[in-house]
Enzyme design. Sequence first.
Site, PDB file in Angstrom:
ATOM      1  N   CYS A  98      91.214   4.528 -39.189  1.00  0.00           N
ATOM      2  CA  CYS A  98      90.975   5.931 -39.570  1.00  0.00           C
ATOM      3  C   CYS A  98      89.859   6.538 -38.707  1.00  0.00           C
ATOM      4  O   CYS A  98      90.085   6.823 -37.543  1.00  0.00           O
ATOM      5  CB  CYS A  98      90.696   6.048 -41.063  1.00  0.00           C
ATOM      6  SG  CYS A  98      90.829   7.745 -41.686  1.00  0.00           S
ATOM      7  N   HIS A 185      94.972   3.172 -43.664  1.00  0.00           N
ATOM      8  CA  HIS A 185      93.952   2.276 -44.216  1.00  0.00           C
ATOM      9  C   HIS A 185      94.590   0.980 -44.729  1.00  0.00           C
ATOM     10  O   HIS A 185      95.052   0.932 -45.867  1.00  0.00           O
ATOM     11  CB  HIS A 185      93.238   2.949 -45.390  1.00  0.00           C
ATOM     12  CG  HIS A 185      92.246   3.985 -44.994  1.00  0.00           C
ATOM     13  ND1 HIS A 185      90.923   3.689 -44.720  1.00  0.00           N
ATOM     14  CD2 HIS A 185      92.372   5.323 -44.822  1.00  0.00           C
ATOM     15  CE1 HIS A 185      90.275   4.792 -44.414  1.00  0.00           C
ATOM     16  NE2 HIS A 185      91.126   5.803 -44.459  1.00  0.00           N
ATOM     17  N   GLU A 187      93.033  -1.580 -45.694  1.00  0.00           N
ATOM     18  CA  GLU A 187      92.156  -2.145 -46.726  1.00  0.00           C
ATOM     19  C   GLU A 187      92.312  -1.465 -48.081  1.00  0.00           C
ATOM     20  O   GLU A 187      91.873  -2.004 -49.112  1.00  0.00           O
ATOM     21  CB  GLU A 187      90.693  -2.066 -46.272  1.00  0.00           C
ATOM     22  CG  GLU A 187      90.000  -0.735 -46.441  1.00  0.00           C
ATOM     23  CD  GLU A 187      90.329   0.326 -45.406  1.00  0.00           C
ATOM     24  OE1 GLU A 187      89.598   1.331 -45.330  1.00  0.00           O
ATOM     25  OE2 GLU A 187      91.334   0.159 -44.665  1.00  0.00           O
TER      26      GLU A 187
END
Length: 240
Positions: A98, A185, A187
């Site tokens: 990002c 993302h 994560e």
Amino acid sequence: MTLRICILETDIIRPEFYEQFHSYGRMFKELFAKQPIPAEFEVFNVVHGDYPADTERYDAYLVTGSKSDSFGPDPWIQRLKDYLMQRYRNGDKLLGVCFGHQLLAILLGGTTERSDKGWGLGVHHYQMTETKSWMTPQVSDLKMLAVHQDQVTRLPENATLLASSEFCPYAAYSVGDQVLCFQGHPEFIHDFSQAVLDLRRPVFGETLYQRSVDTLRHEQQGVTVAEWMMRFVAEGKHPA
């Protein structure tokens, strides 16, 4: 061989999210624990000015996401850019997510801007445009959670486009065997995305909020991206 990864954390999690999610660095640690390549991680919050003292210790540096603009004038961003350029010139491997994806694009000669397409939220689908040796397991349609209104609008000249969508044409790229970046993302988990959507519902507006929540019915492939990242870092290294 256990890989050693330095996580350069570029944000501080909101207080209302801390109890459940703790920090962005911890999210990455939990993500990478789910993929099969042995690795250990150290986290440094560069917003606070924390950097590793030993630059010879790590196999790669990962730049996280952030609510800040990658093209912003903040002093900590300028210091981070200088640090990453040193790492790049040193031949170190760099991973970006990002904000990190956008910042590294700028650093290497590309362009990042506020997108006229608005916010990218929820689960996004990207078509893979290249197949690399480290992309195991292989997918043709990559699904990732997203929260961004800035985008890379021009890749660095020596970059290879890896994934694309109509909404986000430059969703992933690599630069040789040294840089690997994703707009989405890996994560994030669905619960965190839902929490962000709920918190910022008035900002996003009801139509976009509902549409984005609906996408959370789909699975996302963050663990696959995490394995790609570790295989990318490991490629070319000799077993210890």
